[in-house]
Design a protein around this motif. Structure first.
Motif, PDB file in Angstrom:
ATOM      1  N   LEU A   1       0.783  -0.833   0.409  1.00 45.47           N
ATOM      2  CA  LEU A   1       0.344   0.066   0.428  1.00 45.47           C
ATOM      3  C   LEU A   1       0.898   1.459   0.268  1.00 45.47           C
ATOM      4  CD1 LEU A   1      -2.544  -1.528   3.061  1.00 45.47           C
ATOM      5  CD2 LEU A   1      -2.286  -1.081   0.208  1.00 45.47           C
ATOM      6  N   PRO A   2       0.669   1.960  -0.401  1.00 50.02           N
ATOM      7  CA  PRO A   2       1.443   3.332  -0.990  1.00 50.02           C
ATOM      8  C   PRO A   2       1.356   4.369   0.655  1.00 50.02           C
ATOM      9  CG  PRO A   2      -0.309   3.354  -2.120  1.00 50.02           C
ATOM     10  CD  PRO A   2      -0.734   2.141  -1.968  1.00 50.02           C
TER      11      PRO A   2
ATOM     12  N   SER B   1       5.826  -4.650   7.000  1.00 50.37           N
ATOM     13  CA  SER B   1       6.428  -3.258   7.941  1.00 50.37           C
ATOM     14  C   SER B   1       5.957  -1.984   6.668  1.00 50.37           C
ATOM     15  CB  SER B   1       8.059  -3.448   6.488  1.00 50.37           C
ATOM     16  OG  SER B   1       7.374  -2.906   5.138  1.00 50.37           O
ATOM     17  N   GLY B   2       6.387  -0.459   7.333  1.00 45.92           N
ATOM     18  CA  GLY B   2       5.570   0.882   7.040  1.00 45.92           C
ATOM     19  C   GLY B   2       4.636   1.197   8.407  1.00 45.92           C
ATOM     20  N   LEU B   3       3.901   2.007   8.202  1.00 48.06           N
ATOM     21  CA  LEU B   3       3.331   2.710   9.251  1.00 48.06           C
ATOM     22  C   LEU B   3       1.914   3.168   8.577  1.00 48.06           C
ATOM     23  CD1 LEU B   3       3.305   4.554  12.296  1.00 48.06           C
ATOM     24  CD2 LEU B   3       4.888   6.474  10.937  1.00 48.06           C
ATOM     25  N   ALA B   4       0.726   2.420   9.612  1.00 47.34           N
ATOM     26  CA  ALA B   4      -0.603   3.307   9.707  1.00 47.34           C
ATOM     27  C   ALA B   4      -1.060   4.120  10.683  1.00 47.34           C
ATOM     28  CB  ALA B   4      -1.296   2.287   9.479  1.00 47.34           C
ATOM     29  N   SER B   5      -1.809   5.138  10.604  1.00 46.84           N
ATOM     30  CA  SER B   5      -1.984   6.212  11.658  1.00 46.84           C
ATOM     31  C   SER B   5      -3.475   6.002  11.163  1.00 46.84           C
ATOM     32  CB  SER B   5      -1.437   7.751  11.383  1.00 46.84           C
ATOM     33  OG  SER B   5      -0.665   8.126  11.162  1.00 46.84           O
TER      34      SER B   5
ATOM     35  N   ILE C   1       3.233   0.697   2.947  1.00 47.70           N
ATOM     36  CA  ILE C   1       3.038  -0.704   4.202  1.00 47.70           C
ATOM     37  C   ILE C   1       2.975  -1.415   3.240  1.00 47.70           C
ATOM     38  CG2 ILE C   1       1.322  -2.213   5.300  1.00 47.70           C
ATOM     39  CD1 ILE C   1       0.082   0.378   6.043  1.00 47.70           C
ATOM     40  N   HIS C   2       4.207  -2.426   3.517  1.00 49.46           N
ATOM     41  CA  HIS C   2       3.875  -4.212   3.560  1.00 49.46           C
ATOM     42  C   HIS C   2       3.263  -4.925   4.219  1.00 49.46           C
ATOM     43  CE1 HIS C   2       4.828  -8.297   1.828  1.00 49.46           C
ATOM     44  NE2 HIS C   2       5.507  -8.378   3.210  1.00 49.46           N
ATOM     45  N   GLY C   3       2.051  -5.953   3.830  1.00 50.92           N
ATOM     46  CA  GLY C   3       1.266  -6.462   4.657  1.00 50.92           C
ATOM     47  C   GLY C   3       0.803  -7.123   4.969  1.00 50.92           C
ATOM     48  N   LEU C   4      -0.077  -8.462   5.478  1.00 52.70           N
ATOM     49  CA  LEU C   4      -0.689  -9.404   5.054  1.00 52.70           C
ATOM     50  C   LEU C   4      -2.427  -9.230   5.151  1.00 52.70           C
ATOM     51  CD1 LEU C   4       2.320 -11.796   6.338  1.00 52.70           C
ATOM     52  CD2 LEU C   4       1.404 -11.272   4.483  1.00 52.70           C
TER      53      LEU C   4
END
Length: 115
Positions: A34-35, A55-59, A102-105
């Motif tokens: 996700l960008p 990896s990455g960050l969500a707010s 974000i890289h996620g599952l």
């Protein structure tokens, strides 16, 4: 997708799942990229999936009474976004956004998990 192994995941929550629970969940997880600035959750919209962040960050962002947006929570690889059950804020009052790619599952709400 190749078979996902628990020792390969970077998400700390998934790493701590009981092994038998992870084995049930793993085939339902889909990798996602996700960008930055991608909207993850919008107020008053149905949640269609959850994502274990690798990896990455969500707010989590709420709008104050005077209309300003304020970040109140950051979610990284130790957690999951769209997990309403563990949040103390009504879904109608917040949104979540990708503030770092974000890289996620991802697990779809219609995946059959929990049935």
């Amino acid at each position: 997708m190749t078979e996902l192994r628990q020792r390969q995941v970077d998400n700390r929550l998934l790493r701590r799942f009981p092994e038998d629970a992870f084995e049930l969940l793993a085939p339902l997880l889909e990798p996602v990229e996700l960008p930055v600035n991608h909207s993850l959750v919008r107020p008053r919209q149905a949640i269609e999936h959850v994502c274990f962040i690798e990896s990455g960050l969500a707010s989590m962002i709420v709008e104050s009474a005077d209309g300003r947006s304020v970040e109140i929570r950051h979610i990284r690889r130790e957690g999951i976004y769209n997990a309403i059950g563990d949040l103390r804020v009504e879904h109608e009052q917040y949104e979540e956004a990708c503030t770092g790619g974000i890289h996620g599952l991802a697990l779809s709400a219609g995946s059959g998990a929990g049935t």
